[in-house]
Design an enzyme around this catalytic site. Structure first.
Site, PDB file in Angstrom:
ATOM      1  N   LYS A  79      53.444 -33.095  13.569  1.00  0.00           N
ATOM      2  CA  LYS A  79      53.536 -31.591  13.713  1.00  0.00           C
ATOM      3  C   LYS A  79      54.100 -31.029  15.121  1.00  0.00           C
ATOM      4  CE  LYS A  79      51.767 -27.600  11.341  1.00  0.00           C
ATOM      5  NZ  LYS A  79      50.723 -26.952  10.804  1.00  0.00           N
ATOM      6  N   SER A 158      51.790 -24.695   6.520  1.00  0.00           N
ATOM      7  CA  SER A 158      52.370 -24.166   7.572  1.00  0.00           C
ATOM      8  C   SER A 158      53.207 -25.846   7.322  1.00  0.00           C
ATOM      9  CB  SER A 158      51.848 -24.086   8.457  1.00  0.00           C
ATOM     10  OG  SER A 158      51.222 -24.637   9.290  1.00  0.00           O
ATOM     11  N   SER A 182      46.317 -24.798   5.728  1.00  0.00           N
ATOM     12  CA  SER A 182      48.343 -25.656   5.841  1.00  0.00           C
ATOM     13  C   SER A 182      47.932 -26.877   6.088  1.00  0.00           C
ATOM     14  CB  SER A 182      48.203 -25.052   7.420  1.00  0.00           C
ATOM     15  OG  SER A 182      48.820 -23.908   7.694  1.00  0.00           O
TER      16      SER A 182
END
Lengths: 491, 95
Positions: A79, A158, A182
Site C-alpha cells: 500500500k 482505503s 480499510s
C-alpha cells in the site's frame, strides 16, 4: 503466462523452496502481469523493476544455499502508505507526489527480512481517508469483480489497490492499513482475506500516519493460512514505535486448522442494521450454522454502544488526523506552493496539495479540537470510545469470539456514494468498533450475493488472541468453500 | 451546534488551508451534516467514564534516553522542496 500467480502464498513458497520455480522468474512474471493489468484496474502507483529483480535474485541465492525466510521469494504488493526506500511513497496524495523515502517502514523491513520481494506500490484513498478508493490522486481503482451489467465497482477503501491486486492474482499477498475498516471492507468487497491484529502488534513506524491511536497495518491474502503467514512476517516489537507491543508473536499459522470445538461465539444483535440487504443477513446465518456444526456454542450477545462507534470515530480520527497532517507544510518534504509570506505559503501548499475529503476531515478535526468545543466533541467521543471497549470486555467474559458481517453491502458502483460523506462513512459501521477498541479482527469471504459478488464475515477476538481469530476464520473458510473468482478482463 | 460560512473560513485559517473560496457554501452543508449526525453522542451516558486515549492496556517498554540515530543530513534533506548548502530553504518568517 504461467498459472503460477493463481497459487497461494503457502504453495508458492513451497515451490520456491523446492527450487521448482525461481524468484527471479516469478518476479519477472509478476511485473509483466501488473503492467498489463494497470490500464484496466488502475491499482498501482509505482514500480521499481530493478529493485524487484535485485531482491528476487538475493532470494534465489539464499534459497540455493538452503536458507531463506518464511515467505522467501514471494512477490508482494505494498500500500502506498508504507515507506519503501527509494520508491515513491505518496499516500495517493498530491502533497507527497514524488516523495522518495530514504528509509524503510518497519513492517516492510520485516517482510523483506522474511524473504518477501517488493513488487509494486498500490493505490489507496488519499491519506487512507475513504471507503471506495475514489479519493486517490490517481483516480479510483476498479474492482476485478464487475457488476451484473458490467458496471465498474469499487474495490472498497482505503486499501483498494492492495485488495484488488490479491483478488486479481497479481501478487501473493499485500499490505494494507486499517483505521476504521480499510483492510476488512475491501477484503469483503473483493473476496479476499483481510486481517488487522491487536493494536500495537504491527509497527506503525514508517507508515504515513492518519489517526495514530486507530491505525493498524495488516495483510491481504488469498486464504486464511496465507493471511496468518503474512501477519507472522509483519508482526513483532519495534523500538521505533512507542506503542508497539513488546509481547512475543505467537505462531499464527499453527492456529489455522485447529479445532473450534467448544468455542463460544457471540452474535451481537446490534449488527443487524436498517436497510441491510437480506443476503448479508443470510450469509451471517450460514456462518452461525457452520460454526455450530463445527462444535461451537452460539451465544446471543449485546454490544449496546455499537451505533455510537461511527460518530465517535468521526471525531477521534479527524482530530488525530488534523494533528498528524500538520506536518505537511511544504517546508521539509512534499510539494510547496509559494505565497507572499510564510502563512500564505502554508495555506497555498495545503490548499493545493490536499484533496476535498482530506481537507474536510482536517477541518472537522480542527473544529472539534478548537477552544470551546474540545469537551463537547473530543472529550465526549473519547469517553464513548471507553464505552465501546467496555461493551467488548463484558462480551468477552461470555464468549471467545464475535461473529458479524464485514460490511453492510457488497461492492457498490463507483461514483454512487461519492457525493454523500455520511453514506460513505456508513460502510465502516461493522468494522470501526474493533479499531476503537484495538481488537484483532478479520474478514473472510463467505459467499456471494444474487449478482455473484463476494460477501465477507468478520471475526473479532480479545486483545492478543489472534490465534482464536485465525481458528474461527479457518473454520468459516472451510465450511464456506468460497472458490468464486472474477472473470479475467484485465489482461 | 452548527457552523456558518464565517466559521468555515475561520477553521480553514486555523488549519492553514487556503480559503476554499468556491467550496465554502458546500463545506457549510457538509460540515453541518456531519456535525448534526455526530450529535447523537449526546444520548450516551458518560458519567464517571474515563476518556480512552489509547487502546494499549499493557506496559510499554522505555529505552535509555540516548542518541541512537543521526549523521544523515543528506538523507534528511533529500526530499526538501528547497535546500542549499546543507540547509532547508524556507520563506522569510522573522523580520
Amino acid at each position: 503466462m504461467s498459472e503460477l500467480f493463481k497459487l497461494t502464498l503457502s504453495d508458492i513458497t513451497a515451490k520456491l523452496k523446492a527450487r521448482e520455480v525461481s524468484a527471479v522468474e516469478l518476479a519477472t512474471e509478476g511485473l509483466a502481469l501488473c503492467e498489463a493489468a494497470q490500464p484496466k484496474l488502475n491499482a498501482f502507483t509505482a514500480f521499481d523493476a530493478d529493485k524487484t529483480l535485485a531482491m528476487a535474485k538475493a532470494s534465489d541465492e539464499k534459497l540455493a544455499r538452503g536458507e531463506g525466510g518464511l515467505i522467501e521469494g514471494a512477490p508482494l504488493a505494498i500500500k502506498d502508505l508504507f515507506a519503501v526506500e527509494g520508491v515513491e511513497t505518496a499516500a495517493s496524495s498530491n502533497i507527497l507526489k514524488g516523495f522518495k523515502p530514504t528509509y524503510e517502514s518497519s513492517v516492510t523491513a520485516k517482510l523483506w527480512e522474511n524473504g518477501g520481494v517488493f513488487l509494486c506500490k498500490t493505490s489507496m484513498d488519499e491519506f487512507a481517508m475513504g471507503s471506495s478508493n475514489e479519493t486517490a490522486n490517481t483516480g479510483p481503482v476498479n474492482n476485478p469483480w464487475k457488476g451484473p451489467n458490467g458496471e465498474m465497482l469499487t474495490p472498497g477503501g482505503s486499501s483498494g489497490g492492495s485488495a484488488a491486486a490479491v483478488a486479481a492474482d497479481l501478487c501473493f499477498g499485500s499490505t494494507g492499513t486499517d483505521t476504521g475498516g480499510s483492510i476488512r471492507q475491501p477484503a469483503a468487497f473483493t473476496g479476499t482475506v483481510g486481517v488487522k491484529a491487536t493494536y500495537g502488534r504491527t509497527s506503525r513506524w514508517g507508515t504515513v500516519a492518519f489517526a495514530s491511536s486507530l491505525d493498524h497495518p495488516g495483510p491481504f491474502a488469498k486464504t486464511v493460512k496465507d493471511s496468518a503467514l503474512m501477519l507472522q512476517a509483519m508482526s513483532g516489537h519495534d523500538p521505533k514505535d512507542s506503542t508497539s507491543l513488546p509481547n512475543d508473536v505467537p505462531d499464527f499459522v499453527a492456529a489455522v486448522g485447529q479445532s473450534v470445538k467448544g468455542l463460544r461465539i457471540g452474535v451481537p444483535k446490534e449488527y443487524r442494521v436498517d436497510g441491510m440487504p437480506a443476503e448479508i443477513d443470510e450469509v451471517w446465518q450460514k456462518g452461525i450454522e457452520w460454526l455450530k456444526a463445527a462444535g461451537c456454542e452460539i451465544v446471543d450477545i449485546s454490544l449496546p454502544h455499537t451505533k455510537y462507534a461511527l460518530p465517535a470515530y468521526y471525531i477521534v480520527a479527524p482530530a488525530e488526523a488534523s494533528s498528524n497532517l500538520a506536518r505537511y507544510d511544504g517546508m521539509r518534504y512534499g510539494n510547496r506552493v509559494d505565497g507572499e509570506n510564510l502563512n500564505a505559503t502554508y495555506e497555498n501548499t495545503r490548499g493545493a496539495g490536499f484533496g476535498h475529503e482530506v481537507q474536510r476531515r482536517i477541518m472537522i478535526g480542527t473544529y472539534v479540537l478548537s477552544a470551546g468545543y474540545y469537551d463537547a466533541y473530543y472529550l465526549r467521543a473519547q469517553k464513548v470510545r471507553t464505552r465501546i471497549l467496555q461493551d467488548f470486555e463484558q462480551a468477552f467474559e461470555k464468549v471467545d469470539a464475535v461473529l458479524t458481517p464485514s460490511a453492510p453491502s457488497a461492492a457498490f458502483e463507483l461514483g454512487s456514494k461519492s457525493d454523500d460523506p455520511i453514506a460513505m462513512y456508513l460502510n465502516d459501521v461493522f468494522t470501526v468498533t474493533a479499531n476503537l477498541a484495538g481488537l484483532p479482527a478479520m474478514s473472510v469471504p463467505a459467499g456471494v450475493d444474487k449478482d455473484g459478488l463476494p460477501l465477507g464475515l468478520q471475526i473479532i477476538t480479545p486483545a492478543l488472541d489472534e490465534e482464536t481469530m485465525f481458528k474461527v476464520g479457518a473454520a468459516i473458510e472451510d465450511s464456506a468453500g468460497f472458490v468464486a473468482k472474477p472473470e479475467k478482463w484485465w489482461s | 451546534m452548527s457552523v456558518t460560512a464565517d466559521d468555515v473560513r475561520r477553521i480553514a485559517r486555523l488549519a492553514r488551508i487556503a480559503e476554499p473560496t468556491d467550496r465554502v457554501d458546500a463545506l457549510v452543508g457538509e460540515l453541518n451534516g456531519i456535525l448534526s449526525w455526530i450529535e447523537q453522542l449526546n444520548e450516551v451516558d458518560i458519567d464517571g467514564i474515563e476518556p480512552m486515549t489509547t487502546p494499549v492496556k499493557f506496559p510499554l517498554p522505555q529505552r535509555a534516553d540516548e542518541v541512537t540515530d543521526g549523521n544523515c543530513r543528506d538523507k534528511v534533506l533529500a526530499n526538501a522542496p528547497k535546500s542549499d548548502e546543507g540547509f532547508f530553504v524556507v520563506p522569510k518568517s522573522v523580520e
